[in-house]
Design an enzyme around this catalytic site. Sequence first.
Site, mmCIF file in Angstrom:
data_model
loop_
_atom_site.group_PDB
_atom_site.id
_atom_site.type_symbol
_atom_site.label_atom_id
_atom_site.label_comp_id
_atom_site.label_asym_id
_atom_site.label_seq_id
_atom_site.Cartn_x
_atom_site.Cartn_y
_atom_site.Cartn_z
ATOM 1 N N GLU A 1 0.878 -1.172 0.000
ATOM 2 C CA GLU A 1 0.000 0.000 0.000
ATOM 3 C C GLU A 1 0.916 1.223 0.000
ATOM 4 O O GLU A 1 1.420 1.631 1.045
ATOM 5 C CB GLU A 1 -0.898 -0.006 1.257
ATOM 6 C CG GLU A 1 -1.854 -1.176 1.326
ATOM 7 C CD GLU A 1 -2.999 -1.087 0.316
ATOM 8 O OE1 GLU A 1 -3.197 -0.010 -0.276
ATOM 9 O OE2 GLU A 1 -3.676 -2.109 0.117
ATOM 10 N N CYS B 1 -1.989 9.510 2.221
ATOM 11 C CA CYS B 1 -1.679 8.979 0.893
ATOM 12 C C CYS B 1 -2.735 9.387 -0.125
ATOM 13 O O CYS B 1 -2.468 9.446 -1.315
ATOM 14 C CB CYS B 1 -1.578 7.465 0.961
ATOM 15 S SG CYS B 1 -3.030 6.701 1.700
HETATM 16 P P1 NAD Z 1 8.178 4.695 5.122
HETATM 17 O O1 NAD Z 1 8.239 3.867 3.894
HETATM 18 O O2 NAD Z 1 9.321 5.579 5.425
HETATM 19 O O3 NAD Z 1 7.990 3.757 6.421
HETATM 20 C C1 NAD Z 1 6.991 2.756 6.485
HETATM 21 C C2 NAD Z 1 7.441 1.642 7.433
HETATM 22 O O4 NAD Z 1 8.632 1.055 6.935
HETATM 23 C C3 NAD Z 1 7.744 2.125 8.856
HETATM 24 O O5 NAD Z 1 7.174 1.197 9.761
HETATM 25 C C4 NAD Z 1 9.254 2.131 8.924
HETATM 26 O O6 NAD Z 1 9.747 1.808 10.201
HETATM 27 C C5 NAD Z 1 9.658 1.055 7.927
HETATM 28 N N1 NAD Z 1 10.920 1.361 7.253
HETATM 29 C C6 NAD Z 1 11.380 2.585 6.900
HETATM 30 N N2 NAD Z 1 12.579 2.476 6.279
HETATM 31 C C7 NAD Z 1 12.860 1.149 6.228
HETATM 32 C C8 NAD Z 1 13.971 0.392 5.719
HETATM 33 N N3 NAD Z 1 15.005 0.971 5.132
HETATM 34 N N4 NAD Z 1 13.940 -0.957 5.858
HETATM 35 C C9 NAD Z 1 12.894 -1.566 6.455
HETATM 36 N N5 NAD Z 1 11.832 -0.893 6.959
HETATM 37 C C10 NAD Z 1 11.814 0.437 6.855
HETATM 38 O O7 NAD Z 1 6.808 5.518 5.018
HETATM 39 P P2 NAD Z 1 6.225 6.592 6.026
HETATM 40 O O8 NAD Z 1 7.028 7.836 5.972
HETATM 41 O O9 NAD Z 1 5.984 5.962 7.348
HETATM 42 O O10 NAD Z 1 4.778 6.839 5.378
HETATM 43 C C11 NAD Z 1 4.553 7.727 4.332
HETATM 44 C C12 NAD Z 1 4.341 6.989 3.032
HETATM 45 O O11 NAD Z 1 3.345 5.984 3.196
HETATM 46 C C13 NAD Z 1 3.808 7.907 1.945
HETATM 47 O O12 NAD Z 1 4.421 7.606 0.734
HETATM 48 C C14 NAD Z 1 2.331 7.571 1.894
HETATM 49 O O13 NAD Z 1 1.716 7.875 0.675
HETATM 50 C C15 NAD Z 1 2.356 6.103 2.178
HETATM 51 N N6 NAD Z 1 1.065 5.647 2.696
HETATM 52 C C16 NAD Z 1 0.299 4.841 1.902
HETATM 53 C C17 NAD Z 1 -0.946 4.430 2.345
HETATM 54 C C18 NAD Z 1 -1.829 3.558 1.507
HETATM 55 O O14 NAD Z 1 -2.819 3.063 2.024
HETATM 56 N N7 NAD Z 1 -1.540 3.339 0.243
HETATM 57 C C19 NAD Z 1 -1.401 4.832 3.604
HETATM 58 C C20 NAD Z 1 -0.589 5.640 4.369
HETATM 59 C C21 NAD Z 1 0.661 6.050 3.914
#
Ligand code: NAD
Length: 462
Positions: A221, A255
């Site tokens: 997602e 998002c």
């Molecule tokens: P992110 O990708 O930075 O982090 C998401 C998760 O991944 C967190 O739990 C984090 O701890 C983990 N993570 C981060 N870096 C990592 C790595 N290098 N290795 C392993 N795990 C890692 O995203 P964010 O900043 O938390 O959220 C924002 C993003 O999420 C935006 O792009 C937004 O559009 C998207 N989003 C999508 C939806 C949807 O339903 N499609 C909903 C909410 C947010």
Amino acid sequence: MSTAYKEYDITEQIHDLHERLVNTFQSGKTKDVAWRKWQLKQLWWMLEDNQKELMAAMKLDLNRSSIESMITDFAGARKDILYHLQHIDRWASDEPLGDTFIARYLGLAHIRKEPLGVVLIIGAWNFPLLLVLQPLIAAIAAGCCAIIKPSELIPNSQGLLKQLIPKYLDESAIGLVCGGVPETTLLLGLRFHHIFFTGSAPVGRIVSAAAAKHMTPVTLELGGQCPAIICRSADIDRAAKCVAYSKFLNSGQICLSVNHIFVDPTIYDKFTERLKYWINEFLDGQPTIDTAIVNQNHFDRLLNLIHDTDGRIFCGGSGNPETRRMEPTVILDVDINDSIMKEEIFGPICPVLKGDFRSAYNATKLKGQPLAIYIFSNDKREVEEILENSNSGGVTVNDVILHAGTSGAPFGGVGSSGHGYYHGPYGFNSFTHLRTIMNAPSWLERALRFRYPPFNATETPK
Ligand code: NAD
């Protein structure tokens, strides 16, 4: 305590938790539909008993008002629990197969719904409860064991969930791991039967690569640059109000927020005036939106986007670094190649591009597939033409975000905005193996006798 010891400790804890869940799944405990219903009800009571504390945690993390948390995180999770409790018996039952009445009546074949196993749910920070609890609801309903890993950027919400989950849910089947990249990396090294990830596209790639090592299926997602297309025939005031609302809700850190707007040149000035009007109405005399930007990095990133654009700042343009609250910012006359159009904004900044709906869908096609498209039009042919010439996770016509809250509707991205679905039966199926079972009766052996070798092409079946 030395770092090496601490790391050893975390690794051990994660391995122990994973092993415990694998053993529980193998025991068959979670296959029992009564167990699943009990856990869903426990989750309901967890939200009910701790509403105040959970809201306070989200306020500390995001300075978000209780009403905002109520209409997003709480309403979404509660609605989902009730929906799953209402439908779980039917979803979990065997489904007869066959396209004729006789085939179904004979009951020769059916689909058995089998839980996939032990699943990992990784959440983003912008909806601290919803993004881990909604997939968890689906995983429990499907009969899976689950580890949830909320985002480390919301430490208060994460910490409270860490206390509450074992208090309300069956610890032998459901666990929570706190932490960021190191902890998620440890988890990703383990074998899961499904990984459900919500977050950014770059991290989605990391998750997919780790999952591939175990051939684990993944739901992604992801985000996307959701455009709003304001056609000439649109109700201009309504469109401006909806777009402004999407930038206020969670300070545009959603998002599904409108990322940028295409406005037909004939209504451009009127629309932008109404947008400013609604922004001022929603601000109600305050200089900034209440909900804070999640951390300093994101706050600085957003200010840099404003600083670097070649567009014209129409309103807003700054924020308070102490509170990380931002002014809703509208940038006019933005070019499709402007630096602000290169990434998902994820904040209360709204670039406006001048262009009719055809130039809008053509420009959208070039930027990958957004998670949503919002079409504002009162001409059905226009709407149909945009739908035919675009691709996105979902669409709301003449409003924003509503398609994601429609009961029983699939929610998910496509292409660059992700893959896989959840919500209602679609989430249940993401955590379920559909196992086809054929019961061959004795008379079938005679009916199919022609299938046995030696094969002779000249002979017709008797
Ligand atoms: P992110 O990708 O930075 O982090 C998401 C998760 O991944 C967190 O739990 C984090 O701890 C983990 N993570 C981060 N870096 C990592 C790595 N290098 N290795 C392993 N795990 C890692 O995203 P964010 O900043 O938390 O959220 C924002 C993003 O999420 C935006 O792009 C937004 O559009 C998207 N989003 C999508 C939806 C949807 O339903 N499609 C909903 C909410 C947010």
